[in-house]
Design a protein around this motif. Structure first.
Motif, mmCIF file in Angstrom:
data_model
loop_
_atom_site.group_PDB
_atom_site.id
_atom_site.type_symbol
_atom_site.label_atom_id
_atom_site.label_comp_id
_atom_site.label_asym_id
_atom_site.label_seq_id
_atom_site.Cartn_x
_atom_site.Cartn_y
_atom_site.Cartn_z
ATOM 1 N N ARG A 71 -18.681 -3.807 -5.898
ATOM 2 C CA ARG A 71 -17.537 -3.480 -5.058
ATOM 3 C C ARG A 71 -17.090 -4.732 -4.300
ATOM 4 N NH1 ARG A 71 -14.830 0.753 -6.086
ATOM 5 N NH2 ARG A 71 -14.216 0.978 -3.928
ATOM 6 N N VAL A 72 -15.811 -4.809 -4.058
ATOM 7 C CA VAL A 72 -15.224 -5.883 -3.276
ATOM 8 C C VAL A 72 -14.669 -5.262 -1.993
ATOM 9 C CG1 VAL A 72 -13.002 -5.727 -4.476
ATOM 10 C CG2 VAL A 72 -13.618 -7.836 -3.353
ATOM 11 N N SER A 73 -14.801 -5.975 -0.887
ATOM 12 C CA SER A 73 -14.265 -5.477 0.382
ATOM 13 C C SER A 73 -13.864 -6.671 1.226
ATOM 14 C CB SER A 73 -15.317 -4.625 1.115
ATOM 15 O OG SER A 73 -16.456 -5.410 1.412
ATOM 16 N N GLY A 83 -12.316 -2.236 -3.209
ATOM 17 C CA GLY A 83 -12.065 -1.993 -4.631
ATOM 18 C C GLY A 83 -13.286 -2.329 -5.450
ATOM 19 N N ALA A 84 -13.074 -2.543 -6.725
ATOM 20 C CA ALA A 84 -14.144 -2.878 -7.657
ATOM 21 C C ALA A 84 -13.848 -4.245 -8.266
ATOM 22 C CB ALA A 84 -14.233 -1.822 -8.753
ATOM 23 N N TYR A 85 -14.885 -4.862 -8.827
ATOM 24 C CA TYR A 85 -14.675 -6.140 -9.503
ATOM 25 C C TYR A 85 -15.617 -6.271 -10.692
ATOM 26 C CZ TYR A 85 -18.975 -8.193 -7.605
ATOM 27 O OH TYR A 85 -20.287 -8.463 -7.318
ATOM 28 N N LEU A 97 -7.980 -1.604 -6.278
ATOM 29 C CA LEU A 97 -7.829 -2.127 -4.921
ATOM 30 C C LEU A 97 -7.037 -1.164 -4.064
ATOM 31 C CD1 LEU A 97 -7.108 -5.940 -5.403
ATOM 32 C CD2 LEU A 97 -9.218 -4.852 -4.645
ATOM 33 N N GLY A 98 -7.513 -0.967 -2.861
ATOM 34 C CA GLY A 98 -6.845 -0.120 -1.895
ATOM 35 C C GLY A 98 -7.017 -0.728 -0.515
ATOM 36 N N SER A 99 -6.277 -0.217 0.435
ATOM 37 C CA SER A 99 -6.396 -0.729 1.792
ATOM 38 C C SER A 99 -5.991 0.336 2.791
ATOM 39 C CB SER A 99 -5.527 -1.975 1.980
ATOM 40 O OG SER A 99 -4.164 -1.636 2.005
ATOM 41 N N THR A 100 -6.379 0.083 4.038
ATOM 42 C CA THR A 100 -5.873 0.912 5.119
ATOM 43 C C THR A 100 -4.400 0.543 5.286
ATOM 44 O OG1 THR A 100 -6.581 -0.729 6.751
ATOM 45 C CG2 THR A 100 -8.122 1.075 6.276
ATOM 46 N N ARG A 101 -3.650 1.301 6.067
ATOM 47 C CA ARG A 101 -2.208 1.054 6.198
ATOM 48 C C ARG A 101 -1.792 1.005 7.666
ATOM 49 N NH1 ARG A 101 -0.634 -1.265 1.834
ATOM 50 N NH2 ARG A 101 -1.126 -0.114 -0.030
#
Length: 151
Positions: A71-73, A83-85, A97-101
């Motif tokens: 996982r990537v953070s 996300g993942a890598y 990949l995702g993020s807070t908003r």
């Protein structure tokens, strides 16, 4: 007929054994992955633009690659990213990949530039305390320095 069968069997065996040999992780790949993973990388440059952040800043653009979970953070300078890598000797694929908003007023669109650069990453280079994320042409997208303290 027997000679042809023997030749096909020998070629098939050679292909299987050479395929198995190439599946093993080379020491160079392992070394690059060890340099990449399990540390916090602080962004210092996006493309040709230097990132200047105050030492006491709350959300400094950063990234971590967790070896165990793949996982990537990190942070894009405002929001948390995750996300993942998948990484190889010099290849790097970021996925899911995702993020807070949260609203990010006053950061000069740093978060947008950072996320746009992350979406183009295909390769990486690690030299000592420097990590470079590159596109498929070898152009610098983001440069990082390793943090003094591991996470």
């Amino acid at each position: 007929m027997l000679k042809k069968l023997l030749l096909v069997a020998a070629l098939g065996s050679a292909a299987v054994f050479s395929g198995c040999e190439s599946m093993q992780t080379s020491p160079h790949i392992t070394e690059n992955l060890q340099l990449l993973q399990n540390k916090t990388w602080i962004a210092t440059q996006i493309g040709g633009t230097e990132i200047k952040t105050a030492p006491n800043a709350r959300n400094i653009p950063s990234i971590q690659f967790d070896e165990a979970s793949k996982r990537v953070s990190g942070s894009d300078g405002c929001n948390r990213i995750m996300g993942a890598y998948t990484a190889g000797n010099d290849t790097l694929q970021l996925s899911q990949l995702g993020s807070t908003r949260m609203a990010c007023p006053g950061n000069g669109n740093l978060d947008q530039a950072y996320n746009a650069a992350l979406s183009k990453v295909t390769h990486y280079q690690v030299y000592g305390k420097t990590l470079k994320l590159l596109d498929h042409n070898g152009n610098l997208l983001i440069q990082y320095e390793s943090a003094v303290h591991p996470r």
